[in-house]
Design a protein around this motif. Sequence first.
Motif, PDB file in Angstrom:
ATOM      1  N   HIS A 202      12.782  32.421 -10.696  1.00 16.00           N
ATOM      2  CA  HIS A 202      12.570  31.372 -11.466  1.00 16.00           C
ATOM      3  C   HIS A 202      11.755  30.208 -10.833  1.00 16.00           C
ATOM      4  O   HIS A 202      12.140  29.758  -9.812  1.00 16.00           O
ATOM      5  CB  HIS A 202      13.718  30.627 -12.116  1.00 16.00           C
ATOM      6  N   TYR A 203      10.661  29.974 -11.032  1.00 13.92           N
ATOM      7  CA  TYR A 203       9.466  29.053 -10.489  1.00 13.92           C
ATOM      8  C   TYR A 203       9.914  27.692 -11.172  1.00 13.92           C
ATOM      9  O   TYR A 203       9.562  27.499 -12.285  1.00 13.92           O
ATOM     10  CB  TYR A 203       8.155  29.447 -10.327  1.00 13.92           C
ATOM     11  N   VAL A 204      10.244  26.781 -10.356  1.00 12.63           N
ATOM     12  CA  VAL A 204      10.519  25.387 -11.009  1.00 12.63           C
ATOM     13  C   VAL A 204       9.834  24.314 -10.335  1.00 12.63           C
ATOM     14  O   VAL A 204       9.457  24.354  -8.927  1.00 12.63           O
ATOM     15  CB  VAL A 204      12.069  25.105 -10.842  1.00 12.63           C
ATOM     16  N   PRO A 205       9.670  22.990 -10.838  1.00 10.04           N
ATOM     17  CA  PRO A 205       8.913  21.998 -10.226  1.00 10.04           C
ATOM     18  C   PRO A 205       9.646  20.888  -9.511  1.00 10.04           C
ATOM     19  O   PRO A 205       9.302  20.097  -8.647  1.00 10.04           O
ATOM     20  CB  PRO A 205       8.255  21.360 -11.386  1.00 10.04           C
ATOM     21  N   ASP A 206      11.043  21.211  -9.484  1.00 15.16           N
ATOM     22  CA  ASP A 206      12.091  19.996  -9.155  1.00 15.16           C
ATOM     23  C   ASP A 206      13.066  20.804  -8.033  1.00 15.16           C
ATOM     24  O   ASP A 206      14.068  20.527  -7.989  1.00 15.16           O
ATOM     25  CB  ASP A 206      12.995  19.555 -10.131  1.00 15.16           C
ATOM     26  N   LEU A 207      12.652  21.656  -7.233  1.00  8.60           N
ATOM     27  CA  LEU A 207      13.331  22.409  -6.244  1.00  8.60           C
ATOM     28  C   LEU A 207      13.785  21.125  -5.197  1.00  8.60           C
ATOM     29  O   LEU A 207      12.997  20.421  -4.891  1.00  8.60           O
ATOM     30  CB  LEU A 207      12.613  23.250  -5.503  1.00  8.60           C
ATOM     31  N   PRO A 208      15.045  21.325  -4.872  1.00  6.89           N
ATOM     32  CA  PRO A 208      15.443  20.278  -3.972  1.00  6.89           C
ATOM     33  C   PRO A 208      14.682  20.023  -2.687  1.00  6.89           C
ATOM     34  O   PRO A 208      14.102  20.959  -2.176  1.00  6.89           O
ATOM     35  CB  PRO A 208      17.008  20.496  -3.483  1.00  6.89           C
ATOM     36  N   TYR A 223      15.648  30.612  -7.100  1.00  6.63           N
ATOM     37  CA  TYR A 223      14.787  29.301  -7.641  1.00  6.63           C
ATOM     38  C   TYR A 223      13.669  29.125  -6.380  1.00  6.63           C
ATOM     39  O   TYR A 223      13.844  29.189  -5.188  1.00  6.63           O
ATOM     40  CB  TYR A 223      15.289  28.272  -7.840  1.00  6.63           C
ATOM     41  N   LEU A 224      12.377  29.188  -6.817  1.00  5.56           N
ATOM     42  CA  LEU A 224      11.277  29.037  -5.923  1.00  5.56           C
ATOM     43  C   LEU A 224      10.330  27.763  -6.328  1.00  5.56           C
ATOM     44  O   LEU A 224      10.429  27.676  -7.700  1.00  5.56           O
ATOM     45  CB  LEU A 224      10.480  30.292  -5.702  1.00  5.56           C
ATOM     46  N   PRO A 225       9.663  27.179  -5.707  1.00  2.00           N
ATOM     47  CA  PRO A 225       8.911  26.125  -5.918  1.00  2.00           C
ATOM     48  C   PRO A 225       7.661  26.739  -6.722  1.00  2.00           C
ATOM     49  O   PRO A 225       6.900  27.740  -6.444  1.00  2.00           O
ATOM     50  CB  PRO A 225       8.480  25.427  -4.782  1.00  2.00           C
ATOM     51  N   VAL A 226       7.027  25.982  -7.607  1.00 11.43           N
ATOM     52  CA  VAL A 226       6.115  26.352  -8.474  1.00 11.43           C
ATOM     53  C   VAL A 226       4.755  26.342  -7.646  1.00 11.43           C
ATOM     54  O   VAL A 226       3.778  27.166  -7.563  1.00 11.43           O
ATOM     55  CB  VAL A 226       5.523  25.321  -9.724  1.00 11.43           C
ATOM     56  N   ASN A 227       4.684  25.054  -6.770  1.00 12.58           N
ATOM     57  CA  ASN A 227       3.413  25.077  -5.974  1.00 12.58           C
ATOM     58  C   ASN A 227       3.994  25.125  -4.573  1.00 12.58           C
ATOM     59  O   ASN A 227       4.621  24.402  -3.944  1.00 12.58           O
ATOM     60  CB  ASN A 227       2.661  23.604  -6.023  1.00 12.58           C
ATOM     61  N   GLN A 228       3.264  26.178  -3.770  1.00 10.71           N
ATOM     62  CA  GLN A 228       3.563  26.477  -2.437  1.00 10.71           C
ATOM     63  C   GLN A 228       2.770  25.402  -1.645  1.00 10.71           C
ATOM     64  O   GLN A 228       1.554  24.964  -1.832  1.00 10.71           O
ATOM     65  CB  GLN A 228       3.339  27.932  -1.971  1.00 10.71           C
TER      66      GLN A 228
END
Length: 489
Positions: A202-208, A223-228
């Motif tokens: 799940h790629y999310v924009p609000d990763l801690p 959960y992984l970041p949308v933008n690396q």
Amino acid sequence: MDDDVRTAAEDERMLDSLTIGRRIRQLRTDRGLTLDDLGAALGRAASQVSVIENGKRELKLGELQKLARTLQVSVDELLSAEPPSKRAALEIALERAQRGPLYASLGLPPLPVRKSLSDDAIQTILALHDELQRLHRERAATPEEARRANTQLRRQMRQRNNYFADLEARAKELLSAVGHEGGPLSQRVASDLASHLGFSLHYVPDLPSSTRSVTDLKHGRIYLPVNQGAGSDPRSTLLQALASHVLGVSEPKDYADFLRQRVETNYLAAALMVPEHSAVEFLRAAKEKRELSVEDLRDAFAVSYETAAHRFTNLATEHLGIPVHFLKVHESGTLSKAYENDNVAFPTDALGAVEGQLVCRYWSARRVFDVDDRFSPYHQYTDKPSGTYWCTSRIQSTSRGDFSVSVGTPFAHVKWFRGRDTANRSASTCPDEGCCRRPPADLAARWEHNSLPSARLNSSLLAAMPVGIYPGVDSTEVFEFLEAHSPGQ
């Protein structure tokens, strides 16, 4: 320093008062005297005698002499540091624990030391207190403890040539399970591996902000970041999360365990991206042609130069018989990471730690920053105190600045590498200060007393071990994130 001395002195006084108090109580009861009896003999109220016996007041010499006469013992016997009995020793230890800052921080009420409190109960309480103290010490590991742990880990890696057969076997087993037959690991295969292990992505924009990824073990989600970040490899982030799960990473026992977990997780992730069998075939063919190159390994498996360099150190000695060294150096000249099994002499501090030390300005790891051409690899021979070494270096840019990543080998083994024909040559006598750390005499004469530089320290090199269940991660932020993304919410 003064605080440490004062604390030690306070502890010593506490120990004396408690021990003397328990000895007075023991002698009083042995002689069949009550608190009132002893108080009357001393001209004190029974409550004041109780305060003395509980070690809450220091005694003056005159009081000690009077007590000794009353109890029919010498002053020396009264002042003996040895507890009068095993029970008294336990009571003294419990009193000391309750008067300490750790017990106070727990917010617990005082525990009266009564006869009804058994020896076993006191020992259990003391054991729990000691374990809490140990955890607090290790969670607040000093830079010295951290650097010692890192030095010991580097020594262990050297002993095994930076090769972990068990992790190589685990990587082979996982890749076989998803039908990967060799060569570069695609993002699709990395996703297949996650599915094989029971996880959806799940790629999310609000990763801690304190995390690279978050794994929800309850619902089987990663959960992984949308933008690396620039220069980062999305496969690496995913594979490190999977490696942590496969290796059963949990709360580390100490700093050494924390470092070991990081090394093993990164190793397994790299072994998945650059599979041993394929990489060894590739490297052996290159060696036969005398064309070994970290750049070629990078390109063949579509990984970063640093990953390829690390992987080369994993395999070069074990499978090719080539001793090597590896450095990652910040543009300021400070050493960030290092490994060697070829006897090259890294700069170290008194503990043997290399992190944060300045690398000789004549080594290729520093000279590469002066080269305009950053597309081509930089090769150099350097005459060092332990022999002549050939090294290949590249610069990689990060959000923390530019770093050089270098791989080197002794002169006897350079015949296998592309770039051995370089004309770049240098000499270094470091750690001799006359090599590059002491300025020329004429410059020193002009500026030694006419300059006042302000150092920019790398705070991470001085930091204590990150605290928390998972060190360096804000657990509250992570748990709130998982609650918000949990299925059904």
